[in-house]
Design an enzyme around this catalytic site. Sequence first.
Site, mmCIF file in Angstrom:
data_model
loop_
_atom_site.group_PDB
_atom_site.id
_atom_site.type_symbol
_atom_site.label_atom_id
_atom_site.label_comp_id
_atom_site.label_asym_id
_atom_site.label_seq_id
_atom_site.Cartn_x
_atom_site.Cartn_y
_atom_site.Cartn_z
ATOM 1 N N ASP A 207 1.061 -1.302 -0.081
ATOM 2 C CA ASP A 207 -0.148 0.247 -0.033
ATOM 3 C C ASP A 207 0.862 1.095 0.062
ATOM 4 O OD1 ASP A 207 -2.378 -1.263 0.098
ATOM 5 O OD2 ASP A 207 -2.725 -1.003 2.170
ATOM 6 N N LYS B 22 -3.748 3.240 -2.207
ATOM 7 C CA LYS B 22 -4.906 4.094 -2.036
ATOM 8 C C LYS B 22 -4.428 5.176 -1.375
ATOM 9 C CE LYS B 22 -7.144 -0.032 -0.489
ATOM 10 N NZ LYS B 22 -8.133 -0.370 0.508
ATOM 11 N N MET C 12 -7.420 8.692 10.130
ATOM 12 C CA MET C 12 -8.132 9.024 8.820
ATOM 13 C C MET C 12 -9.031 10.050 9.162
ATOM 14 S SD MET C 12 -9.108 5.113 7.287
ATOM 15 C CE MET C 12 -9.673 4.566 8.883
HETATM 16 N N1 SAH Z 1 -3.175 0.145 9.505
HETATM 17 C C1 SAH Z 1 -2.539 1.623 9.704
HETATM 18 C C2 SAH Z 1 -3.680 2.334 9.440
HETATM 19 C C3 SAH Z 1 -4.490 2.474 8.300
HETATM 20 S S1 SAH Z 1 -5.766 3.713 8.119
HETATM 21 C C4 SAH Z 1 -2.045 1.474 10.974
HETATM 22 O O1 SAH Z 1 -2.050 0.762 12.005
HETATM 23 O O2 SAH Z 1 -1.521 2.617 11.207
HETATM 24 C C5 SAH Z 1 -4.855 5.033 7.518
HETATM 25 C C6 SAH Z 1 -4.626 6.139 8.441
HETATM 26 O O3 SAH Z 1 -3.587 5.689 9.414
HETATM 27 C C7 SAH Z 1 -4.123 7.546 8.162
HETATM 28 O O4 SAH Z 1 -5.185 8.098 7.506
HETATM 29 C C8 SAH Z 1 -3.492 7.878 9.154
HETATM 30 O O5 SAH Z 1 -4.475 8.318 10.273
HETATM 31 C C9 SAH Z 1 -2.795 7.102 9.833
HETATM 32 N N2 SAH Z 1 -1.330 6.842 9.527
HETATM 33 C C10 SAH Z 1 -0.749 6.106 8.997
HETATM 34 N N3 SAH Z 1 0.375 6.243 8.748
HETATM 35 C C11 SAH Z 1 0.749 7.421 9.628
HETATM 36 C C12 SAH Z 1 1.824 8.241 9.957
HETATM 37 N N4 SAH Z 1 3.055 7.797 9.665
HETATM 38 N N5 SAH Z 1 1.535 9.204 10.947
HETATM 39 C C13 SAH Z 1 0.404 9.679 11.042
HETATM 40 N N6 SAH Z 1 -0.643 8.790 10.902
HETATM 41 C C14 SAH Z 1 -0.586 7.873 10.027
#
Ligand code: SAH
Length: 522
Positions: free
Chosen positions: A43, A65, A180
């Site tokens: 992803d 995405k 998100m």
């Molecule tokens: N599985 C992922 C989340 C996926 S949904 C996890 O456990 O982190 C995607 C959301 O994750 C983004 O919209 C944001 O809110 C958050 N996110 C992912 N990577 C990030 C990062 N490096 N810093 C801040 N938020 C992050």
Amino acid sequence: MKHNHDSKSRGIVYLVGAGPGDPGLLTLKAAEAIASADVIVYDYLAGHNFVDKANPDAELIYVGKTGKVHSVEQVDINQLLVSKALEGKIVVRLKGGDPYVFGRGGEEAEKLASAGITFEVIPGITSAIAAPAYAGIPVTHRDHASLVTFVTGHEDPSKDESAIDWSILARNPGTLVFLMGVKNIENISKRLLAHGMSPDTPAALVRWGTTPRQASLASDLEHIASECLKRGLSAPAVLIVGSVVKLRKSLSWYESKPLFGKKIVVTRSREQSRKMADKISRHGGEPILFPTIEIVAPIDYGPLERAMETISDYDWVLFTSENGVERFFKHFFDLGKDIRDLAGPIFGAIGPVTAKAIRLKGIRVDMLAKEFVAEGILEFFENQDLDGKRFLIPRAEKARDVLRDGLIKKGAMVDIVPVYRTIRPSGDDVDTIRNLFLNKSVDAVTFTSSSTVDHFADMMNGPDMSNLLHDTVVASIGPITSDTLVKYGVNPSVQAKEFTVDGLIEALVDYYDKGRSTELIP
Ligand code: SAH
């Protein structure tokens, strides 16, 4: 899960969490799965950090995405995983953070289970915990929060069909972490306020957490949305609501690193860049690799091989670089020789890194130049009679003659034999890098030898170098490299005290430490 299929013949899918950004947060188990994979389906947020861990033959499939733009539909991703596994492949499905935290990993696992595909889940560190941690916010704390809730901010809370009970969230005595949620941040905060949450509840946003691009911002529930807008923070970011946010002021360890947020260009050869890049990252900086040097075999191995045949006739063998050592011994062992054939000469080195490389081959170093340049070696021999002494210096094909001339002047017989050659790489990335400089998106550039300077100038078009680097911090490994820079009209603002890569990084850190404000925003 039924394990009645032979995983070799039927393939297997690993649902793997890649961590939130910092490559160091990838678990060992995740790295092992990535290394074993035939196919890696990844992803946007899984980033590209894993590529160096993958088998070069692995098939990499991007199904990223970003926001609303889905490059591949979820049903097609599910189908892809199933069909690759049915081909007998080892498939890694790599997701940012943790695969089961808002990553649709649960849905993918269900599809695999119902298709009878063997799968394993390798949890990752979710951004819901890691991004706050890197911003100085522990999600729980005995004095502040005894529970933490992860909430999707994806749903528009103003819609009636919201699956979230906002009145419960607003009364929640612990920490809320929204993922998100940036796009909906105004609605999220309004909803919480409307349901009675105090407007002065601390709230913070952390964007691109755990990466050198991390940006964080703290405010309160009433103002967090307008502050976010003002600062133009966009996804990916987590929103943290709760009194733990107050700890950020004293616990912000990452954003206060000396090189935090600095983009630093590394010009040495790709092989040699790794360690330097790691060190830059460890200080919070973002290394940008732009190899201006490629190390290749000498045009003719003849002189080296002849010297190796009669190596015990030499009184001294002097190495001037780690590269020289590595290349020398590789060729030496390739010829079927071993260290017993090296009895006789005394070994000497310029600088501690070169000396260590020799020691690692099982050979004592009896002379280490104090100053890490050729002049340092000459100083060592100042009061010695070198009449008739035989020196072997395996080194780069093109190098300064100071050492040879100095030794010959003292009556020594010196054989300089090339063990490697540095060439200018094809430089497919020249335009990209030049644009980074032109757009002022680079903070510093490091030069670790005169050749890196010459080649850089060459690749960037010589005379423009001083203009190009006008607003960039130029860091040099030592006086000889600095002299070469001056020839191009560039005055380095940083020069290492100890002429090693460590010394160079230390000097950069000192430079930024001095000019740095320790204030957090806001
Ligand atoms: N599985 C992922 C989340 C996926 S949904 C996890 O456990 O982190 C995607 C959301 O994750 C983004 O919209 C944001 O809110 C958050 N996110 C992912 N990577 C990030 C990062 N490096 N810093 C801040 N938020 C992050």
